[in-house]
Design a protein around this motif. Structure first.
Motif, PDB file in Angstrom:
ATOM      1  N   ILE A  15     -14.723  55.584 -21.050  1.00 32.13           N
ATOM      2  CA  ILE A  15     -14.946  55.626 -22.490  1.00 32.13           C
ATOM      3  C   ILE A  15     -13.804  56.437 -23.091  1.00 32.13           C
ATOM      4  CG2 ILE A  15     -16.561  56.312 -24.316  1.00 32.13           C
ATOM      5  CD1 ILE A  15     -18.653  56.580 -21.871  1.00 32.13           C
ATOM      6  N   GLY A  16     -13.103  55.864 -24.025  1.00 30.45           N
ATOM      7  CA  GLY A  16     -12.009  56.578 -24.687  1.00 30.45           C
ATOM      8  C   GLY A  16     -12.216  56.533 -26.181  1.00 30.45           C
ATOM      9  N   ALA A  17     -11.984  57.648 -26.865  1.00 30.49           N
ATOM     10  CA  ALA A  17     -12.211  57.680 -28.312  1.00 30.49           C
ATOM     11  C   ALA A  17     -11.055  58.349 -29.024  1.00 30.49           C
ATOM     12  CB  ALA A  17     -13.506  58.412 -28.626  1.00 30.49           C
ATOM     13  N   VAL A  18     -10.775  57.849 -30.206  1.00 30.91           N
ATOM     14  CA  VAL A  18      -9.702  58.395 -31.028  1.00 30.91           C
ATOM     15  C   VAL A  18     -10.207  58.468 -32.470  1.00 30.91           C
ATOM     16  CG1 VAL A  18      -7.604  57.568 -32.179  1.00 30.91           C
ATOM     17  CG2 VAL A  18      -7.649  57.729 -29.697  1.00 30.91           C
ATOM     18  N   VAL A  19      -9.980  59.584 -33.130  1.00 25.58           N
ATOM     19  CA  VAL A  19     -10.191  59.602 -34.575  1.00 25.58           C
ATOM     20  C   VAL A  19      -8.828  59.367 -35.208  1.00 25.58           C
ATOM     21  CG1 VAL A  19     -10.852  60.945 -36.598  1.00 25.58           C
ATOM     22  CG2 VAL A  19     -12.212  61.079 -34.507  1.00 25.58           C
ATOM     23  N   LEU A  20      -8.719  58.223 -35.860  1.00 30.86           N
ATOM     24  CA  LEU A  20      -7.468  57.837 -36.500  1.00 30.86           C
ATOM     25  C   LEU A  20      -7.585  58.232 -37.965  1.00 30.86           C
ATOM     26  CD1 LEU A  20      -5.087  56.328 -35.216  1.00 30.86           C
ATOM     27  CD2 LEU A  20      -5.951  54.230 -36.241  1.00 30.86           C
ATOM     28  N   SER A  21      -6.503  58.808 -38.506  1.00 28.75           N
ATOM     29  CA  SER A  21      -6.646  59.373 -39.842  1.00 28.75           C
ATOM     30  C   SER A  21      -5.367  59.240 -40.650  1.00 28.75           C
ATOM     31  CB  SER A  21      -7.028  60.855 -39.688  1.00 28.75           C
ATOM     32  OG  SER A  21      -7.139  61.441 -40.946  1.00 28.75           O
ATOM     33  N   ALA A  22      -5.552  59.114 -41.960  1.00 27.89           N
ATOM     34  CA  ALA A  22      -4.394  59.092 -42.850  1.00 27.89           C
ATOM     35  C   ALA A  22      -3.780  60.484 -42.963  1.00 27.89           C
ATOM     36  CB  ALA A  22      -4.834  58.602 -44.232  1.00 27.89           C
ATOM     37  N   ASP A  23      -4.574  61.513 -42.676  1.00 23.67           N
ATOM     38  CA  ASP A  23      -4.098  62.898 -42.809  1.00 23.67           C
ATOM     39  C   ASP A  23      -3.939  63.531 -41.432  1.00 23.67           C
ATOM     40  OD1 ASP A  23      -4.979  62.390 -45.504  1.00 23.67           O
ATOM     41  OD2 ASP A  23      -6.992  62.935 -44.803  1.00 23.67           O
ATOM     42  N   SER A  24      -2.942  64.378 -41.310  1.00 22.81           N
ATOM     43  CA  SER A  24      -2.770  65.101 -40.052  1.00 22.81           C
ATOM     44  C   SER A  24      -3.611  66.378 -40.108  1.00 22.81           C
ATOM     45  CB  SER A  24      -1.306  65.449 -39.840  1.00 22.81           C
ATOM     46  OG  SER A  24      -0.877  66.313 -40.865  1.00 22.81           O
ATOM     47  N   ASN A  25      -3.786  67.025 -38.978  1.00 25.63           N
ATOM     48  CA  ASN A  25      -4.322  68.386 -38.975  1.00 25.63           C
ATOM     49  C   ASN A  25      -3.447  69.214 -38.053  1.00 25.63           C
ATOM     50  OD1 ASN A  25      -5.055  67.636 -36.419  1.00 25.63           O
ATOM     51  ND2 ASN A  25      -7.257  67.942 -36.686  1.00 25.63           N
ATOM     52  N   SER A  26      -3.826  70.471 -37.848  1.00 30.45           N
ATOM     53  CA  SER A  26      -2.921  71.377 -37.142  1.00 30.45           C
ATOM     54  C   SER A  26      -2.670  70.958 -35.696  1.00 30.45           C
ATOM     55  CB  SER A  26      -3.497  72.789 -37.191  1.00 30.45           C
ATOM     56  OG  SER A  26      -4.801  72.754 -36.656  1.00 30.45           O
TER      57      SER A  26
END
Lengths: 90, 287, 382
Positions: C214-225
């Motif tokens: 099981i692999g998961a990614v939160v893909l986002s328009a914004d970066s974080n640190s």
């Protein structure tokens, strides 16, 4: 028990037609007609070979795998019948 | 996001305990550009619907294929599961490969000589909205110029088991369907198709008011938030899918939309879906 | 700037239960398979398998509810999304088999108890994983489930990427799920492409070894640190040459790679590394190797990850993306165990020792049944 070779060949032709969903009458396949490849009028491919191999295993208990010797069994109906009868006539 | 719709096709066939599933072999054979072996009923439904939508049209070589379905190739999955669980046999290769939803995409692509992008996407009671959303985004980004979007639902006998499988009451009539839409990234002229997304319901309401005209047709998706669907109903003449179709399949939105587009000559056709968490989608089709 | 950030990621596979432990197991080449014996077939099936390392019995149905949300939760926590963002999070799921394993167990149980009333396919699979995830995470956003064979989770990622690009969503949870099931195990056995070990691009390669993960990614328009990976672009195409493999002349795999690079706006020679699909089947590796030679004059370092976690089918793209990203962020491009003897026909030499991973662009290949080719381009940033 003696196995009727002619009967077996007809069974195999029916099996090929059914398993490969070919639109033709089984008895019209000549015993020595090449079944596979672009040079064959039946143009069966590797996926058909797997489908036939599994059906042969289920009906006759004989395993056709990727090895050259067993793969040759799928050349034509004659060779397939030979392959199936190999141990039975011993 | 504004684009254009070029063609539509609609196959809807109610079935019940006392009928047989109509065989599709002859229709597929006469409609498809080449004969196919190793295709199951789900693939046949997809081939038939897509071919009837495209007809003799020459497609853009990059035309994408998007098939949506709630249950997918359920008949073949049933057969495969019986082979291995009930009979203890290794599944037959043709059956195993066609357990994948994407196999239908493969045959549709092959029949239409397409080599562009190719997706099978499912969302229960909302597959049309899922594939339409994905396709219109790709058209807007200009990764493709055309999209062939289809929704396919198959019925498997016995019908009583098929109801149980879907958690339906035993008096629900069932139907098969194959509904297809050919879309193009082109904002000019008639037959426009618009997709709008709203975070807030209020914004959707304002927008709908600004574009709605008397004579337009409107439908709320089955999974749409109830309060808002009731609100729309109080302001507009909303059509009910269950009134129009006496039989059910998982993607009735597609059946409604395709049949409207086939028969509607003037005015716009609106489909609304969403809730406060999912956000709001509005699809509308001009004539 | 086109593309989206990988703001959180997590993985559970044969290597370990999180990205850190997977990367460290990889460095030590702790590759392990179990030998499966399935006695409920007329002739018992035996094969090696890469299983996840939880303590449950392999076919225990509770593993779905236990393992899948926990992987997703880890990615969401790392992404640092607000409660409201989590509630509205759309799900993009890619899998070959979804919950077919649960359906099989349920049907087998019914057959044993009341054979006359047993209904095959008692659960209709596509939505079950989504429901398990939504209940486990408390998210209620839109659901997109992709069923495009071994490219399913790459297509789910591309779908999410495009929707973020155009502003439909700001964040999306993309997840690849493949749990053990009898359909996949016996189905691939019938196709005669299961091997004892995975030897990608090797002269003696014989096929795949299956695995779960099981692999998961939160893909986002914004970066974080913590974000240092971006998905830049990708491409998908359909090759109707054969339903089981891309054309072995490499024509269609090359088109997918070129298109992905073009959409990412980079030239082939700017690629720092390639995560190849490398199923280790005779035909699959041929189609990929020839495609790579068509596109790249000088091949960048190539890695195949399947020898570490098995072929996790529809989830392989997400599992391998997270694993590859994990190694790149740890500073190295991994080697390919199982590759020893080059095949002169393929003329392809995956890394046999790890090397350091520079910042830059990396290409990830995925090719599946039904003619589906999907290529992704990611960037490791400073």
């Amino acid at each position: 028990m003696a196995v009727d070779r002619e009967q077996l060949k007809l069974e195999l032709k029916k099996l090929i037609v059914t398993e490969c969903q070919k639109d033709l009458r089984p008895e019209l396949i000549p015993d020595d007609a090449i079944l596979f490849g672009s040079g064959s009028i039946y143009a069966l491919d590797s996926l058909d070979a797997l489908q036939i191999a599994l059906a042969v295993k289920q009906h006759y208990g004989k395993r056709i795998d990727g090895g050259n010797q067993t793969r040759m069994a799928l050349s034509c109906v004659d060779s397939l019948a030979d392959f199936i009868l190999l141990d039975k006539t011993d | 996001m504004t684009m254009k719709w070029l063609a539509v096709s609609h196959y809807f066939c109610p079935v019940n305990e006392n009928t047989h599933l109509p065989p599709l072999d002859a229709a597929v054979k006469s409609t498809c550009r080449e004969p196919f072996r190793r295709v199951d009923r789900f693939i046949q439904l997809a081939l038939l619907g897509s071919a009837r939508c495209v007809q003799d049209r020459i497609l853009s070589p990059d035309c994408g294929i998007y098939i949506g379905s709630g249950l997918g190739p359920i008949g073949n999955n049933i057969e495969t599961q019986q082979q291995l669980i009930r009979d203890g046999e290794i599944p037959k290769p043709f059956n195993f490969i066609n357990t994948l939803g994407a196999s239908a995409c493969f045959y549709v692509a092959k029949n239409l000589s397409l080599n562009g992008q190719n997706y099978f996407i499912s969302r229960r009671r909302g597959s049309l909205q899922a594939v339409l959303s994905a396709a219109t985004v790709d058209l807007s980004l200009r990764t493709i110029r055309q999209a062939l979007v289809g929704v396919v639902e198959e019925v498997v006998f016995p019908v009583s088991e098929h109801r149980l499988r879907q958690g339906l009451r035993d008096d629900v009539a069932l139907a098969e369907g194959s509904h297809w839409f050919l879309l193009q990234a082109d904002e000019s002229g008639s037959r426009s198709m618009v997709t709008k997304r709203f975070v807030e319901y209020g914004a959707l309401e304002v927008f709908l008011k600004s574009v709605w005209c008397v004579g337009d047709r409107l439908c709320c998706a089955s999974m749409m938030g109830k309060t808002e669907a009731d609100n729309i109903q109080s302001c507009y003449s909303v059509e009910s899918m269950s009134d129009q179709f006496s039989a059910f399949h998982d993607s009735l939105e597609a059946a409604w939309l395709a049949s409207c587009m086939m028969s509607h000559e003037k005015g716009k056709i609106f489909l609304i879906d969403g809730d406060s968490e999912r956000g709001w989608s509005l699809f509308y089709f001009g004539s | 700037m086109p593309g989206a950030y990988i703001r959180g990621m997590s993985l559970n596979c044969a290597l370990g239960e999180d990205v850190g432990s997977c990367v460290s197991a990889m460095k030590q080449r702790l590759v392990q398979t179990v030998t499966l014996t399935l006695n409920d077939f007329n002739e018992p099936l035996r094969m090696p398998y890469y299983r996840m390392n939880d303590s449950s019995e392999l076919f225990d149905p509770r593993r779905y509810e236990c393992l899948i949300p926990s992987v997703a939760r880890a990615a969401v926590i790392q992404a640092g999304l607000s409660r409201d963002e989590i509630r509205k999070l759309p799900l993009f799921i890619g899998s070959s088999s979804f919950s077919i394993g649960l359906s099989e167990l349920s049907y087998a149980k019914a057959l044993a108890q009341h054979p006359q009333n047993a209904i095959p396919m008692p659960l209709c699979g596509y939505q079950d994983i989504a429901v398990i995830l939504q209940q486990g995470l408390g998210c209620k956003g839109e659901i997109y489930t992709y069923n495009t064979a071994c490219t399913a989770s790459a297509n789910a990622l591309l779908g999410a990427l495009n929707m973020i690009d155009i502003g439909v969503y700001r964040h999306a949870l993309v997840i690849g799920v493949e749990m053990i099931n009898r359909t996949s195990l016996s189905g691939f056995l019938g196709l005669q492409i299961l091997a004892k070990t995975i030897q990608p691009f090797d002269l003696w390669r014989q096929g795949i070894v299956l695995g779960e993960g099981i692999g998961a990614v939160v893909l986002s328009a914004d970066s974080n640190s913590v974000t240092r990976m971006r998905v830049i672009g990708g491409a998908n195409n359909c090759d109707t040459w054969s339903i089981t493999t891309a054309n072995t002349d490499g024509h269609s795999t090359a088109i997918a790679m070129r298109l992905a690079l073009k959409r990412a706006g980079i030239q082939p020679h700017h690629t720092c590394g390639i995560k190849a699909h490398g199923t280790a089947t005779r035909a699959g590796d041929m189609a990929e190797a020839r495609g790579l030679h068509h596109v790249f004059e000088n091949l960048p370092p190539i890695t195949v990850l399947k020898p570490y976690l098995g072929h996790t089918l529809g989830a392989c793209c997400l599992n391998e993306l997270v694993l590859y990203a994990g190694t790149l962020l740890s500073g190295f491009i991994p080697a390919t165990p199982g590759f020893e003897t080059p095949d002169p026909v393929l003329d392809l030499h995956p890394l046999t020792v790890e090397i350091s991973a520079p910042n830059g662009h990396y290409l990830l290949n995925h090719f599946g049944f039904a003619g589906n080719n999907t290529v992704l381009v990611v960037e490791k940033t400073a």
